[in-house]
Write an enzyme that holds these catalytic residues in place. Structure first.
Site, short mmCIF file in Angstrom:
data_model
loop_
_atom_site.label_atom_id
_atom_site.label_comp_id
_atom_site.label_asym_id
_atom_site.label_seq_id
_atom_site.Cartn_x
_atom_site.Cartn_y
_atom_site.Cartn_z
N GLY A 131 4.03 6.33 20.32
CA GLY A 131 3.06 5.75 19.40
C GLY A 131 3.57 4.43 18.86
O GLY A 131 4.63 4.38 18.24
N SER A 165 3.16 5.11 -5.17
CA SER A 165 3.50 5.38 -3.78
C SER A 165 4.51 6.51 -3.67
O SER A 165 5.30 6.74 -4.59
CB SER A 165 4.09 4.12 -3.12
OG SER A 165 3.13 3.08 -3.09
N THR A 214 -4.49 6.59 4.09
CA THR A 214 -3.16 6.37 4.64
C THR A 214 -2.49 7.73 4.83
O THR A 214 -3.10 8.76 4.55
CB THR A 214 -2.30 5.52 3.68
OG1 THR A 214 -2.00 6.31 2.50
CG2 THR A 214 -3.01 4.25 3.26
N CYS A 215 -1.24 7.72 5.28
CA CYS A 215 -0.55 9.00 5.48
C CYS A 215 -0.30 9.71 4.15
O CYS A 215 -0.12 10.92 4.11
CB CYS A 215 0.76 8.79 6.23
SG CYS A 215 1.89 7.63 5.45
N ASN A 216 -0.32 8.97 3.04
CA ASN A 216 0.00 9.56 1.73
C ASN A 216 -1.22 9.88 0.86
O ASN A 216 -1.10 10.66 -0.08
CB ASN A 216 0.92 8.62 0.94
CG ASN A 216 2.29 8.55 1.55
OD1 ASN A 216 2.75 9.51 2.15
ND2 ASN A 216 2.94 7.41 1.43
N ARG A 217 -2.37 9.26 1.14
CA ARG A 217 -3.53 9.46 0.27
C ARG A 217 -4.81 9.06 0.99
O ARG A 217 -4.80 8.22 1.90
CB ARG A 217 -3.38 8.66 -1.02
CG ARG A 217 -3.47 7.16 -0.84
CD ARG A 217 -3.32 6.40 -2.16
NE ARG A 217 -1.97 6.52 -2.68
CZ ARG A 217 -1.66 7.12 -3.83
NH1 ARG A 217 -2.60 7.66 -4.58
NH2 ARG A 217 -0.41 7.17 -4.24
N GLU A 264 2.63 -0.95 1.11
CA GLU A 264 1.73 -0.84 2.25
C GLU A 264 0.28 -0.65 1.80
O GLU A 264 -0.65 -1.16 2.42
CB GLU A 264 2.17 0.34 3.13
CG GLU A 264 1.23 0.66 4.28
CD GLU A 264 1.06 -0.48 5.27
OE1 GLU A 264 0.01 -0.55 5.92
OE2 GLU A 264 1.98 -1.34 5.37
N GLY A 299 4.82 2.95 13.99
CA GLY A 299 5.65 2.95 15.19
C GLY A 299 6.38 1.63 15.39
O GLY A 299 7.58 1.60 15.70
#
Length: 418
Positions: free
Chosen positions: A193, A113, A57-60, A120, A198
């Site tokens: 996007g 998170s 994901t964008c975090n991990r 998410e 998005g």
């Protein structure tokens, strides 16, 4: 984990990196596309790994799997991303067995998170589970573990208020706009996007800005049109991107590409522009910072924003941890039963063989031998014996190994260790 007879791999590992130590650029080096996740899993299968999950994901980015050594999993990650082993070692974490189990519970329930209570990741875990299962890479352990994490996540959502209030990267971006831009409803907003982030950002924009000047652009135009139709928004062609950026006061980038999609050359330098980059890897080139009239904000900055909603959520952390402890303990109790499952199975087989031999002997001796009744009675006796053994092993965890050894010795269950 060899004692639990679950996998050919000796140990269960979690290897990965997250926002805690890895900045957006490094996380981008280790991000995995859908195609690279698939290739990674296929290679894992070829290498004999029989239980593995992959999330990015964008975090991990994390791999949960069985291996003889964690480097097997680290090597897979590095071979299918732009990251190197040297980079990984500087920012990564490796958890083994019980620690790895605890970590996946913490991650899957939103406690780890970047924005507390953002669930998410649980949907990403579910997707990872389905992808691995299709390739036969989900063993009994992983199936039970993922289901337990999902159960804990559901309970925390239902029994606490840790996820109440709109708090996510998409919401944080809109919140930032509202705090820093005057008369937002009159500004021209371009959303580039229309993937999951998005779409969520679009919904939050419509809901909170009351703006009728929102334009969508996506490489695949029909995706943007589906969202635009829902909210009565404008859609432009990808070829019009530069012209639309020039007309915009706010640009939100959520393209999820592997390389920057917005460069300095696309931007008109004489007009003020706020750019929010919600992508990992970064989709806005660093040279954009050179433009005086442009303010570029990345999602890591947005995620650090604290508000009343986040502060309120923190009070529910102890309650969430209690739920995790309860569900994790239940999982670990199940795991302990895996230790003696092969012995119980072998014992049942041994008793059945003894029963069959004895019934054959009695059948020859007794002329009016009743086969049906003998089968019923002897099977019930075996069932009761098995139940007593199982209850003893479950009830006395401290002496389980000694009990297993004794049962195997008394009943000569050599096949258990083969």
């Amino acid at each position: 984990m060899e004692d639990y007879h679950i996998s050919r791999g000796k140990h269960f590992y979690t290897i990965g990196l997250s926002y805690k130590k890895a900045d957006a650029e490094i996380r981008g080096h280790f991000s995995l596309t859908e195609e690279s996740k698939q290739r990674l899993l296929e290679q894992a299968k070829e290498e004999g790994i029989d239980g593995i999950l992959v999330t990015s994901t964008c975090n991990r980015t994390e791999i949960y799997g069985f291996a003889q050594h964690p480097f097997q999993l680290i090597k897979l990650l590095c071979e299918h991303t732009h990251g190197t082993v040297e980079e990984f070692e500087k920012v990564a974490y490796v958890y083994k067995n019980k620690q790895a189990i605890t970590h996946i519970f913490k991650v899957g329930t939103g406690l780890d998170s970047q924005i507390l209570g953002d669930f998410e990741i649980i949907s990403q875990l579910k997707i990872a589970f389905v992808r691995s299962k299709k390739l036969g890479l989900v063993n009994a352990f992983l199936e039970r573990l993922v289901n337990a994490v999902i159960q804990a996540s559901k309970r925390i959502k239902n029994e606490t208020e840790i996820s109440t209030g709109a708090t996510s990267v998409s919401f944080a971006s809109v919140q930032y706009i509202l705090k820093h831009i005057d008369k937002v409803s009159e500004k021209n907003i371009l959303l580039f996007g229309t993937g999951k982030i998005g779409r969520n950002t679009c919904e939050n924009l419509v809901k909170h800005t009351r703006n009728n000047h929102i334009t969508l652009i996506n490489r695949t135009k029909d995706k943007a049109e589906r969202i635009a139709g829902k909210f009565n928004l404008i859609v432009k062609d990808y070829a019009d991107l530069q012209a639309e950026i020039r007309n915009s006061d706010i640009l939100i980038v959520a393209t999820g590409a592997q390389n920057p999609t917005i460069s300095k050359e696309l931007i008109y330098p004489k007009k003020e522009l706020l750019i929010l980059d919600l992508s990992i890897p970064k989709n806005v080139s660093d040279d954009v910072h050179e433009l005086e009239n442009v303010k570029l904000i990345h999602l890591d900055h947005l995620s650090q924003m604290t508000d009343e909603t986040l502060e309120k959520r923190k009070q529910f952390i102890p309650q969430a941890k209690e739920i995790i402890t309860e569900v994790e303990s239940e999982f670990n109790r199940w795991l302990e039963t895996r230790k003696f499952a092969p012995t119980i199975k072998a014992l049942k087989k041994k008793l059945k063989t003894m029963k069959d031999d004895e019934l054959d002997f009695q059948r020859k001796k007794i002329s009016d031998f009743n086969d049906e009744q003998a089968e019923i009675v002897s099977n019930r006796i075996i069932q009761k014996i098995m139940k007593h053994f199982a209850n003893h092993l479950k009830g006395d965890a401290e002496t389980t190994d000694e009990s297993l050894e004794l049962i195997q010795k008394v009943f000569q269950l050599e096949e258990v260790n083969k």
